[in-house]
Design an enzyme around this catalytic site. Sequence first.
Site, PDB file in Angstrom:
ATOM      1  NE  ARG A  21       8.386   9.483  66.489  1.00  0.00           N
ATOM      2  CZ  ARG A  21       8.285   8.855  64.850  1.00  0.00           C
ATOM      3  NH1 ARG A  21       9.303   8.678  64.398  1.00  0.00           N
ATOM      4  NH2 ARG A  21       6.902   8.589  64.432  1.00  0.00           N
ATOM      5  CD  GLU A  30       1.882   8.275  65.025  1.00  0.00           C
ATOM      6  OE1 GLU A  30       1.019   7.413  64.956  1.00  0.00           O
ATOM      7  OE2 GLU A  30       1.620   9.272  65.860  1.00  0.00           O
TER       8      GLU A  30
END
Length: 347
Positions: free
Chosen positions: A151, A205
């Site tokens: 992403r 993340e």
Amino acid sequence: MATATLQPARATTQAYNAHINLSCSNDLPSTASLSSLKRKSLTYDLIATIRPGALVTGRKYGRTCLISAQASPVLDPVLSSSKNSNDRPKKSSEAALILIRHGESLWNEKNLFTGCVDVPLTQRGVEEAIEAGKRISNIPVDVIFTSSLVRAQMTAMLAMTQHRRKKVPVVIHNESEQAKAWSTIYSEDTTNQSIPVLTAWQLNERMYGELQGLNKQETADRFGKEKVHQWRRSYDIPPPNGESLEMCAERAVAYFKEQIVPQLHCGKNVLIAAHGNSLRSIIMYLDKLSSQEVISLELSTGIPMLYIFKEGKFLRRGSPIGPSEAGVYAVTKNLALYRQKLDDMIH
């Protein structure tokens, strides 16, 4: 001024590969000074195929710069302010740093804890990435850093499709000698029209442990809103078998200092496409936020944040406004000049 030193290079398949780390001095080696290096091919991951028995390295002030691997400098007509082809590029007194949180992902849309699970963008996320690209279309980008998650990589690639310089982002594959060899670029012109993209798990993340894949609302109903809020927003309390923001910051900021700051010192303009928590960690370092201040920091998906790195300091300039508006590009003389040169090339 850096001096090039020659050391033995190691053979790989039928060619000899050598890492080229030219320093960020004002004077780069000329073709004549490296005439003994008969270059046969070129790749953008700082591997150049040269004749057997030579490895070119260069350092200045203890810094190693990431540049296009080439024996003589090729001046970018946009970044070069001189019309004299004999002039050599000079070290910049400032550099741009752009931070972008990835566009909306499929699990953002479903309100699931994503963490380090590798899911792509939604259609809205694609549109957010393209809009982010429009906002930075007049800001120079020399090197791109992303996490290892798709992403973030999609966001960087889609954003760069909007850049007016029209250079192509190329992912660097250093994971093996074979990967380096197979991703070699054999055209110098193509290399000069490319931007290296480096992926790093350290920019991933925050790892949400046993919460990954769970619905956020259902998790709050199960464990209690206060407990889930503590896992999500405290600085040093991790979710079950996951990372706290503090733990995420340790790896993200360390990578930023070790790998990205040296590029800024060398005058390279850097784009980082990453995630909410890894970018919050980096902003905490840039803006000198306390652990209490950073937990309330919110970053919207697909909105770029611009910093200027000058004289060893980071100056926050906020989010670039629309590409048709000139305000943000006049915050420094260099950015205003870059945009003017882009305009001149088109017209």
